[in-house]
Design a protein around this motif. Structure first.
Motif, PDB file in Angstrom:
ATOM      1  N   ALA A  40     -12.538  52.883  51.665  1.00 37.07           N
ATOM      2  CA  ALA A  40     -12.037  51.828  52.540  1.00 37.07           C
ATOM      3  C   ALA A  40     -10.522  51.775  52.454  1.00 37.07           C
ATOM      4  O   ALA A  40      -9.932  52.217  51.470  1.00 37.07           O
ATOM      5  CB  ALA A  40     -12.627  50.480  52.134  1.00 37.07           C
ATOM      6  N   VAL A  41      -9.922  51.263  53.521  1.00 30.63           N
ATOM      7  CA  VAL A  41      -8.474  51.093  53.552  1.00 30.63           C
ATOM      8  C   VAL A  41      -8.175  49.601  53.558  1.00 30.63           C
ATOM      9  O   VAL A  41      -8.689  48.864  54.396  1.00 30.63           O
ATOM     10  CB  VAL A  41      -7.860  51.754  54.808  1.00 30.63           C
ATOM     11  N   HIS A  42      -7.359  49.164  52.608  1.00 32.69           N
ATOM     12  CA  HIS A  42      -7.000  47.759  52.481  1.00 32.69           C
ATOM     13  C   HIS A  42      -5.504  47.587  52.676  1.00 32.69           C
ATOM     14  O   HIS A  42      -4.743  48.552  52.646  1.00 32.69           O
ATOM     15  CB  HIS A  42      -7.392  47.229  51.100  1.00 32.69           C
ATOM     16  N   ALA A  43      -5.110  46.335  52.826  1.00 32.93           N
ATOM     17  CA  ALA A  43      -3.692  46.014  52.937  1.00 32.93           C
ATOM     18  C   ALA A  43      -3.362  44.908  51.942  1.00 32.93           C
ATOM     19  O   ALA A  43      -4.181  44.028  51.669  1.00 32.93           O
ATOM     20  CB  ALA A  43      -3.362  45.547  54.348  1.00 32.93           C
ATOM     21  N   ALA A  44      -2.169  44.983  51.386  1.00 31.18           N
ATOM     22  CA  ALA A  44      -1.660  43.918  50.529  1.00 31.18           C
ATOM     23  C   ALA A  44      -0.243  43.600  50.977  1.00 31.18           C
ATOM     24  O   ALA A  44       0.461  44.472  51.489  1.00 31.18           O
ATOM     25  CB  ALA A  44      -1.660  44.355  49.060  1.00 31.18           C
ATOM     26  N   ALA A  45       0.158  42.371  50.788  1.00 32.45           N
ATOM     27  CA  ALA A  45       1.536  42.021  51.094  1.00 32.45           C
ATOM     28  C   ALA A  45       2.447  42.738  50.106  1.00 32.45           C
ATOM     29  O   ALA A  45       2.093  42.918  48.935  1.00 32.45           O
ATOM     30  CB  ALA A  45       1.727  40.513  50.994  1.00 32.45           C
ATOM     31  N   ALA A  46       3.597  43.172  50.592  1.00 33.14           N
ATOM     32  CA  ALA A  46       4.548  43.847  49.711  1.00 33.14           C
ATOM     33  C   ALA A  46       5.204  42.833  48.783  1.00 33.14           C
ATOM     34  O   ALA A  46       5.438  41.686  49.152  1.00 33.14           O
ATOM     35  CB  ALA A  46       5.603  44.564  50.546  1.00 33.14           C
TER      36      ALA A  46
END
Ligand code: ZN
Length: 93
Positions: A32-38
Motif C-alpha cells: 500500500a502507498v500512504h502519505a504523512a505530513a512532512a
C-alpha cells in the motif's frame, strides 16, 4: 496543499530479497502507498504517523513528488494500491 511524504508499505522481505544482491524489486513488494505530513523541522522526513495512523518507522519513504496541481499524490504505478484513508485525509485537508 501541505507538504507530504509518500511512504510505501511493503510485504515482508523474506521471499524477495536476494542474499547476494540485496533488494531487487521493491515495486513487486508494495502492499500500500500512504502519505504523512512532512516534518517542518526536518525537510523530507515524515511525521511519526501517516494520515491514516500508521507508524512511519515501519514504512519505506518514497522520493515521489506530484508532477503538479491535480496530479495524484501517489506514484502512478501504485494507483491500485494507494491508501484510501490517506486519500480521504488529503482531500479533506
Ligand atoms: Zn494510509
Amino acid at each position: 496543499m501541505t507538504a507530504i511524504v509518500v511512504l510505501l508499505e511493503l510485504e515482508p522481505a523474506t521471499e524477495v530479497v536476494d542474499a547476494d544482491v540485496g533488494e531487487t524489486d521493491i515495486g513487486a513488494r508494495v502492499r500500500a502507498v500512504h502519505a504523512a505530513a512532512a516534518d517542518a523541522e526536518a525537510p523530507g522526513a515524515p511525521l511519526p504517523r501517516t494520515l491514516c495512523g500508521l507508524d512511519t518507522d515501519e514504512l519505506e519513504p518514497e522520493a515521489y513528488v506530484p508532477a503538479g496541481p491535480g496530479a495524484p499524490w501517489y506514484p502512478p504505478e501504485y494507483r491500485s494500491r494507494h491508501c484510501l484513508d490517506c486519500e480521504e485525509a488529503l482531500r479533506g485537508a
